[in-house]
Write a protein that holds these residues in place. Structure first.
Motif, PDB file in Angstrom:
ATOM      1  N   UNK A   1       0.856  -1.192   0.000  1.00 32.59           N
ATOM      2  CA  UNK A   1       0.000   0.000   0.000  1.00 32.59           C
ATOM      3  C   UNK A   1       0.893   1.244   0.000  1.00 32.59           C
ATOM      4  N   UNK A   2       1.016   1.880  -1.153  1.00 37.97           N
ATOM      5  CA  UNK A   2       1.872   3.067  -1.285  1.00 37.97           C
ATOM      6  C   UNK A   2       1.040   4.348  -1.330  1.00 37.97           C
ATOM      7  N   UNK A   3      -0.197   4.291  -0.800  1.00 35.85           N
ATOM      8  CA  UNK A   3      -1.112   5.435  -0.919  1.00 35.85           C
ATOM      9  C   UNK A   3      -0.613   6.692  -0.223  1.00 35.85           C
ATOM     10  N   UNK A   4       0.239   6.535   0.792  1.00 38.15           N
ATOM     11  CA  UNK A   4       0.666   7.711   1.551  1.00 38.15           C
ATOM     12  C   UNK A   4       1.663   8.570   0.783  1.00 38.15           C
ATOM     13  N   UNK A   5       2.211   8.032  -0.273  1.00 40.45           N
ATOM     14  CA  UNK A   5       3.131   8.793  -1.119  1.00 40.45           C
ATOM     15  C   UNK A   5       2.497  10.134  -1.475  1.00 40.45           C
ATOM     16  N   UNK A   6       3.285  11.213  -1.340  1.00 40.39           N
ATOM     17  CA  UNK A   6       2.744  12.512  -1.717  1.00 40.39           C
ATOM     18  C   UNK A   6       2.559  12.590  -3.220  1.00 40.39           C
ATOM     19  N   UNK A   7       1.448  13.212  -3.647  1.00 44.06           N
ATOM     20  CA  UNK A   7       1.171  13.319  -5.082  1.00 44.06           C
ATOM     21  C   UNK A   7       0.703  14.739  -5.398  1.00 44.06           C
TER      22      UNK A   7
ATOM     23  N   UNK B   1       2.240  14.170 -13.318  1.00 45.91           N
ATOM     24  CA  UNK B   1       1.823  13.539 -12.061  1.00 45.91           C
ATOM     25  C   UNK B   1       3.109  13.342 -11.246  1.00 45.91           C
ATOM     26  N   UNK B   2       3.285  14.220 -10.223  1.00 41.27           N
ATOM     27  CA  UNK B   2       4.525  14.248  -9.448  1.00 41.27           C
ATOM     28  C   UNK B   2       4.320  13.474  -8.147  1.00 41.27           C
ATOM     29  N   UNK B   3       5.248  12.601  -7.820  1.00 37.43           N
ATOM     30  CA  UNK B   3       5.166  11.963  -6.502  1.00 37.43           C
ATOM     31  C   UNK B   3       6.282  12.501  -5.613  1.00 37.43           C
ATOM     32  N   UNK B   4       5.980  12.562  -4.318  1.00 31.50           N
ATOM     33  CA  UNK B   4       6.960  13.041  -3.330  1.00 31.50           C
ATOM     34  C   UNK B   4       7.091  11.998  -2.244  1.00 31.50           C
ATOM     35  N   UNK B   5       8.048  12.210  -1.331  1.00 29.21           N
ATOM     36  CA  UNK B   5       8.135  11.320  -0.173  1.00 29.21           C
ATOM     37  C   UNK B   5       6.865  11.494   0.668  1.00 29.21           C
ATOM     38  N   UNK B   6       6.568  10.486   1.488  1.00 28.93           N
ATOM     39  CA  UNK B   6       5.359  10.535   2.319  1.00 28.93           C
ATOM     40  C   UNK B   6       5.390  11.739   3.250  1.00 28.93           C
ATOM     41  N   UNK B   7       6.507  11.920   3.944  1.00 25.13           N
ATOM     42  CA  UNK B   7       6.593  13.022   4.907  1.00 25.13           C
ATOM     43  C   UNK B   7       6.768  14.367   4.232  1.00 25.13           C
ATOM     44  N   UNK B   8       7.252  14.368   2.983  1.00 25.47           N
ATOM     45  CA  UNK B   8       7.614  15.626   2.333  1.00 25.47           C
ATOM     46  C   UNK B   8       6.482  16.307   1.603  1.00 25.47           C
ATOM     47  N   UNK B   9       5.342  15.633   1.463  1.00 27.65           N
ATOM     48  CA  UNK B   9       4.280  16.152   0.593  1.00 27.65           C
ATOM     49  C   UNK B   9       3.876  17.603   0.900  1.00 27.65           C
ATOM     50  N   UNK B  10       3.581  17.934   2.173  1.00 22.20           N
ATOM     51  CA  UNK B  10       3.131  19.321   2.421  1.00 22.20           C
ATOM     52  C   UNK B  10       4.221  20.354   2.154  1.00 22.20           C
ATOM     53  N   UNK B  11       5.463  20.035   2.535  1.00 21.60           N
ATOM     54  CA  UNK B  11       6.493  21.062   2.343  1.00 21.60           C
ATOM     55  C   UNK B  11       6.885  21.195   0.888  1.00 21.60           C
ATOM     56  N   UNK B  12       6.810  20.105   0.124  1.00 21.10           N
ATOM     57  CA  UNK B  12       7.103  20.201  -1.308  1.00 21.10           C
ATOM     58  C   UNK B  12       6.042  21.050  -1.995  1.00 21.10           C
ATOM     59  N   UNK B  13       4.798  20.833  -1.598  1.00 24.81           N
ATOM     60  CA  UNK B  13       3.706  21.632  -2.154  1.00 24.81           C
ATOM     61  C   UNK B  13       3.919  23.119  -1.827  1.00 24.81           C
TER      62      UNK B  13
ATOM     63  N   UNK C   1      -2.786  19.367  -4.887  1.00 31.81           N
ATOM     64  CA  UNK C   1      -2.421  18.205  -4.085  1.00 31.81           C
ATOM     65  C   UNK C   1      -3.423  17.097  -4.376  1.00 31.81           C
ATOM     66  N   UNK C   2      -2.940  15.934  -4.799  1.00 33.96           N
ATOM     67  CA  UNK C   2      -3.852  14.820  -5.107  1.00 33.96           C
ATOM     68  C   UNK C   2      -3.496  13.582  -4.283  1.00 33.96           C
ATOM     69  N   UNK C   3      -2.768  13.814  -3.179  1.00 31.46           N
ATOM     70  CA  UNK C   3      -2.365  12.692  -2.322  1.00 31.46           C
ATOM     71  C   UNK C   3      -3.569  11.872  -1.864  1.00 31.46           C
ATOM     72  N   UNK C   4      -4.597  12.579  -1.378  1.00 27.63           N
ATOM     73  CA  UNK C   4      -5.750  11.867  -0.815  1.00 27.63           C
ATOM     74  C   UNK C   4      -6.682  11.331  -1.903  1.00 27.63           C
ATOM     75  N   UNK C   5      -6.516  11.830  -3.120  1.00 26.33           N
ATOM     76  CA  UNK C   5      -7.461  11.456  -4.186  1.00 26.33           C
ATOM     77  C   UNK C   5      -7.143  10.098  -4.793  1.00 26.33           C
ATOM     78  N   UNK C   6      -5.884   9.729  -4.806  1.00 21.88           N
ATOM     79  CA  UNK C   6      -5.485   8.472  -5.439  1.00 21.88           C
ATOM     80  C   UNK C   6      -4.965   7.490  -4.394  1.00 21.88           C
ATOM     81  N   UNK C   7      -5.536   6.294  -4.374  1.00 19.36           N
ATOM     82  CA  UNK C   7      -4.949   5.195  -3.619  1.00 19.36           C
ATOM     83  C   UNK C   7      -3.914   4.541  -4.535  1.00 19.36           C
ATOM     84  N   UNK C   8      -2.796   4.106  -3.952  1.00 21.63           N
ATOM     85  CA  UNK C   8      -1.715   3.532  -4.767  1.00 21.63           C
ATOM     86  C   UNK C   8      -1.394   2.127  -4.280  1.00 21.63           C
TER      87      UNK C   8
END
Lengths: 997, 103
Positions: free
Chosen positions: A662-668, A723-735, A755-762
């Motif tokens: 489950x890679x859904x937490x990846x920042x997107x 479609x950019x992916x970020x580290x899980x912890x980095x998503x808000x600061x990258x945005x 921010x589409x992190x919550x929109x896509x399950x991975x």
């Protein structure tokens, strides 16, 4: 009758129901409406505590929030033990159980009272002098002993079972203080139609009208008028009335913190009721009607139980119907104590004598006292009080010296005058001004949109107070935008009025004396201590305060500050305004941690984020780890496996067949717009313009200083869509980083970020069988290696729902990351899982993910990098576009330090003994035999047991690491030195053939 | 808790909605790669850190999410004025800065 000292027919609790309570295990009877203080006094109990430093017996000084002495513990049950409750504030309920504090073995016989005899050693600043030598003894001997002996009360040792509520509120006019002034101001503001909040710390409104029998307003007794006015205000829809509510802090821009005590006064509050409620109020205008506090007289042994403020004795009599003694002495320097003597005398209590420091005062109260036959002594001082556990006498002397006379008493009422309560005004950053005539600090320059009215403004007399308050309330409402007042101002028929008095030590406690004349009761500070502080060089009032601790107890010096200041000023030979006042700080009275924390505790302390697939993992018995706010499946133990066994099985399973993750937490983040590629060129080191739609690239993001900030795979879905992916912890600061540059540095670019992190399950499906698992479920995507090579992305359908299907790998195996709308996440996962079962696929968690990526030398930003690592340091120079004219970090990368030789570089480490797994964070040295402190040349960043390699593996940052291939280095640990060999970062499938395997 | 006026929302909102983003009016060079070491040092490392009036960037994080500029007194914490990103540094500040905040 509830107590021998309850006077039949006196007070306002005549019809009240009986309430039983206990103090130190002894049962007593009181009535509802009593405070613990009034109920104890009704039973003749004055001794209720021992003082902080000298353990002297103490009783009640006051009848309100300023109480420094009568601190008790109230115990409801094992978890609800509240220490340092002011007995003068605690309302009585049937069954209340209270205990005295700071005494052992008993209140009447306290071993700690030896401090009183040894007091010459405990004078001001004794901490600083006595415990200086030897230095080491401070930490091991003095501090632990002092800490054990110091402090009042005992903290509860169980979690607080109560809950605490919180409210935000806005209003036009906030009135703080519900005495005559506050009520008048609230009436005027409310009648203008403004939204009004009125708060008072007491259970009942009225303030000093509780004891001022001489007040008559609108043809009624003052207190009755107050109750009528409150009822009227409560009935108005634009008014909120809060009793038992203390405004404890006044912050910027009329933001006021209040605590409402919701249930401390109830016998059985019930689980649904909060204990306290925090109000955070933003008011357009604030009216301060906080009143004044009476000061005590500073004379020898003025702390004996039975000695109290005159207004307190009046409150106990006129409100609670309690006489504080049978033979009462009065010591005063102003008129207000006469009213107390008159009230008590009329209630049948003997007044032994009034001792008045003034020479020949005149006035109606003096005439009335004389007419009642009370003995009055002008120009005389009480030089000492007799008795120990209770006052037994007062010794009187002409104030300029002469013959002494001892008068037996069982209580002494004192009044040195009244101190305006400018605490909240001062907290609002207003500047106080000293009125030399009345010897008091009153509000001077205002810093915020507030106004002070009544006694806290130095306004004397009920009539003047109501005039001022009513006008101020109407003006505040008008200034806040309301219409003119329509009501009528309350008419004062009669009122009481006095001012003046004295500041500092009374005769008999002057500079040449060593008597214990207390200034600050709670911290045991005497007049002598303050003089000593000045003599020892403390010339600033702030220094005097800290050296003596005057005013630093939980009562914040409400009764002591002005006396302390006057004594310091006298000793310094300076006028009071030149010495200055110490700063008033929040909170006005102690605030519980519970009310500040509110609901933000336990699971509500911080939000918990769970993926769409979380319930499945939970049902499978996954063990979770916290990654930021996310709960991530860490590993999936089967049949009693421990973590290592589970991870070994998962690691092997992925490489042998396939694994689902489950890679859904990846920042997107979706980067969209005509200039999307240009924007990507500027934010990432890599070139993007030529990346074809449908292809992916591993991107590195730098900060302007050239260090790695984040990384991730980026797919180009269309010429204008990434479609950019970020580290899980980095998503808000990258945005935030992207938005910052887009809005402020590159605003000319036509780009939108979402921010589409919550929109896509991975769902990551990795391993040799991954395509076999996915292919049967996919529609509209050619899954062949030619059509969908490694690092590509297609849009289509899986299990009938839309997907962005990435062919990519964080394991080194053939791999896919299936993005589906989050609502379908678990359903698609379950279908993929069922399909995977046919091939023997495993579910794996974050630990296996970490091991598999380390086997391939893939870095994790934040683990293998630490904010000082460049792409070159990490062996990722290939990802930096050499032909690019600009990107964030391009100049930073050219800084001299960043291109210097010998930088720490990321390398692999193999322990000489393959079974030894290094500790992450362990330091690395070149020569283990060198002297300590050794020169450290790097540290281990990642380390695991690799079941696939049959040995331990590690990544490390090592100075000049890539030039050390094959070198032996050393990791010194507590149990010996571990030998390691420097290697490349790839431990498994070095040629990368399995990506297409 | 302070109230901060967002120049985009044209509304005073509580401090909790905002996030500070460092000193304002430090422009990134359009020829970044060609900057000298000294110029890069000034751009990246050197900040004025004044006691008194500071020009700084804020983001209305939990509102419109826009970055904007603010003039704040570091001694009193008072916001003297706010203005949109890209607008020039104000040459004149309002006379009674306290009044601006309070109204």
């Amino acid at each position: 009758m509830s107590g021998a000292f309850r006077i039949p027919g006196a007070g306002r609790l005549k019809q009240a129901k009986a309430a039983r309570f206990s103090f130190d295990g002894q049962a007593y009877a009181g009535v509802e409406g009593d405070t613990l203080a009034s109920a104890l006094l009704a039973n003749g109990v004055h001794l209720v505590g021992r003082s902080f430093k000298y353990h002297r017996p103490r009783g009640f000084l006051s009848a309100g929030a300023e109480e420094p002495n009568a601190l008790v513990q109230v115990t409801r049950d094992a978890a609800r033990k509240t220490p340092n409750v002011r007995a003068t504030v605690q309302e009585l309920y049937d069954g209340l159980a209270a205990q005295s504090q700071n005494r052992w073995p008993s209140l009447a016989f306290d071993v700690g009272a030896v401090n009183d005899i040894a007091s010459p050693f405990f004078s001001a600043g004794f901490y600083y002098k006595t415990f200086m030598w030897p230095k080491a003894a401070w930490k091991n001997l003095y501090e632990p002993k002092i800490r054990a002996a110091a402090g009042l009360g005992v903290s509860p040792d169980q979690p607080d079972p109560d809950h605490y509520a919180a409210r935000f509120a806005h209003c036009d006019v906030l009135v703080l203080g519900g005495g005559a002034a506050g009520i008048a101001a609230a009436l005027a503001a409310a009648e203008s139609g403004a939204s009004v909040m009125l708060a008072d710390e007491q259970a009942e409104f009225g303030g000093s009208l509780r004891f001022e029998t001489g007040a008559r307003i609108d043809g009624q007794d003052g207190f009755a008028w107050a109750q009528g006015a409150i009822a009227k205000l409560k009935a108005m829809s634009n008014v909120r009335v809060l009793s038992r509510t203390t405004a404890f802090g006044y912050y910027a821009q009329n933001f006021v913190g209040l605590v409402e005590r919701v249930s401390d006064h109830l016998q059985n509050p019930g689980r649904d009721l909060a204990r306290e409620r925090l109000w955070q109020v933003r008011a357009k205008r604030v009216v301060l009607a906080t009143g004044a506090i009476e000061r005590h007289m500073v004379f020898a042994d003025n702390d004996r139980p039975g000695i109290m403020l005159a207004s307190a004795a009046r409150t106990y009599l006129n409100h609670y119907g309690v006489a504080v003694g049978k033979n009462v002495g009065v010591y005063t320097a102003n008129d207000s104590a006469y009213a107390a003597a008159i009230d008590l005398k009329k209630a049948g209590v003997n007044i032994a004598a009034i001792v008045d420091l003034r020479d020949n005062p005149t006035g109606p109260v003096i005439d009335e006292a004389r007419a009642l036959g009370i003995e009055i002594n002008f120009g005389r001082a009480v030089v000492r009080a007799g008795g120990k556990l209770r006052v037994t006498s007062m010794t009187v002397q002409p104030k300029n010296g002469g013959g002494e006379r001892t008068i037996p008493v069982d209580a002494i009422l004192m009044s040195a005058g009244w101190t305006p309560s400018v605490h909240l005004f001062s907290q609002s950053r207003g500047k106080v001004a000293f009125n030399d005539e009345t010897k008091r600090f009153v509000p001077g320059t205002y810093a915020q949109d507030c106004v002070s009215v009544g006694a806290c403004n130095g306004t004397d007399g009920l009539s003047a107070t109501i005039d001022e308050a009513y006008a101020a309330g109407a003006k505040a409402a008008r200034d806040a935008g309301a219409k003119a007042a329509k009501g009528t101002k309350p008419k004062v028929d009669a009122g009481e009025s006095w001012s003046r008095g004295m500041l500092g030590a009374a005769p008999g406690a002057g500079p040449d004396t060593t008597v214990k004349a207390f200034v600050d009761f709670q911290n045991d500070v005497t007049a002598k201590d303050i003089r000593q502080a000045v003599h020892e060089g403390m010339h600033s009032i702030e220094h005097v305060k800290r050296f003596t601790t005057n005013g630093m107890a939980t009562d914040q010096g409400k009764t002591s500050n002005m006396h302390g200041l006057a004594i310091a000023a006298e000793t310094l030979g300076k006028p009071i305004p030149q010495v200055g006042l110490t700063t008033f700080r929040a909170p006005y009275t102690p605030v519980t941690f519970g009310s500040i924390v509110g609901h933000a505790r336990g699971p509500l302390f911080d939000p918990t984020r769970k993926t769409a697939i979380h319930p499945w993992a939970e049902a499978q018995g996954a063990v979770f780890e916290d990654v930021g706010q996310w709960k991530r499946a860490w590993y999936f133990p089967k049949g009693g496996e421990d973590m290592h066994a589970a991870v070994d099985r998962e690691c092997v399973g992925v490489r042998k067949t396939a694994g689902l993750f489950d890679a859904s937490t990846l920042g997107k983040i979706e980067v969209v717009g005509p200039d999307a590629a240009k924007f990507m060129e500027l934010l990432y080191t890599n070139p993007w313009e030529k990346l074809e739609p449908g292809r992916c690239r591993y991107g590195i993001m730098l900060r302007e200083d050239g260090f790695i900030y984040d990384d991730g795979v980026v797919g180009r879905l269309a010429p204008d869509r990434f479609h950019v992916t970020t580290t899980t912890g980095g998503a808000p600061r990258v945005m935030n980083h992207m938005e910052d540059y887009l809005q402020t540095e590159f605003p000319h670019l036509n780009v939108w970020l979402s921010s589409i992190t919550e929109q896509w399950a991975v769902i990551a499906v990795q391993g040799p069988k991954s395509r076999d698992i996915i292919a049967p479920l996919v529609e509209g995507i050619d899954m062949s290696d030619e059509a969908l090579p490694h690092m590509s992305v297609r849009e289509g359908k899986i299990c009938g729902v839309p997907t962005r299907l990435f062919r990519m790998s964080f394991t080194g195996e053939r791999g896919f990351e299936v993005n589906v709308p989050a609502d379908y996440g678990q359903a698609v996962w379950e279908v993929l899982w069922a399909e995977g079962q046919k091939h023997g696929a495993v579910a794996y968690g974050t630990e296996t993910m970490h091991v598999l990526r380390a086997e391939k030398g893939y870095i994790i930003v934040g683990q293998d990098t630490d904010g000082t690592v460049t792409p070159n340091d990490a062996g990722l120079d290939w990802a930096v576009g050499k032909k690019k004219a600009d990107f964030v970090g391009i100049r930073g990368l050219a800084r001299p330090d960043l291109v210097a030789k010998g930088r720490k570089q990321l390398v692999g480490l193999k322990t000489k003994d393959p079974k030894v797994v290094l500790e992450e964070g362990a330091q690395i040295v070149a020569d283990p035999k060198q002297a300590i402190p050794m020169k450290m040349i790097g540290h281990v960043t990642s380390s695991y047991w690799s079941e696939n390699c049959g040995r331990s593996i590690a990544l490390a940052l090592v100075a000049g690491g890539r030039d050390r291939m094959g070198e032996t280095l050393y990791v010194p640990m507590p149990n010996g030195v571990i030998e390691v060999e420097v290697t490349g970062m790839v431990f498994f499938d070095e040629k990368g053939e399995r990506l297409n395997g | 808790m302070l109230l901060i006026r967002c120049p985009y929302c044209e509304e005073e909102r509580p401090e909790l909605e905002f996030r500070n983003a460092g000193e304002a009016h430090i422009a990134r060079s359009t020829n970044m790669a060609g900057e000298s070491d000294d110029d890069f040092e000034k751009f990246f490392f050197i900040r004025s850190n004044p006691k008194g009036v500071i020009y700084e960037r804020w983001r209305h994080m939990h509102g419109c999410a826009r970055f904007f500029n603010a003039v704040r007194d570091t001694v009193t914490d008072k916001f003297i004025m706010t203005y949109k990103a890209g607008e020039p540094k104000p040459s004149k500040l309002p006379k009674n800065s306290n009044e601006v905040v309070a109204k």
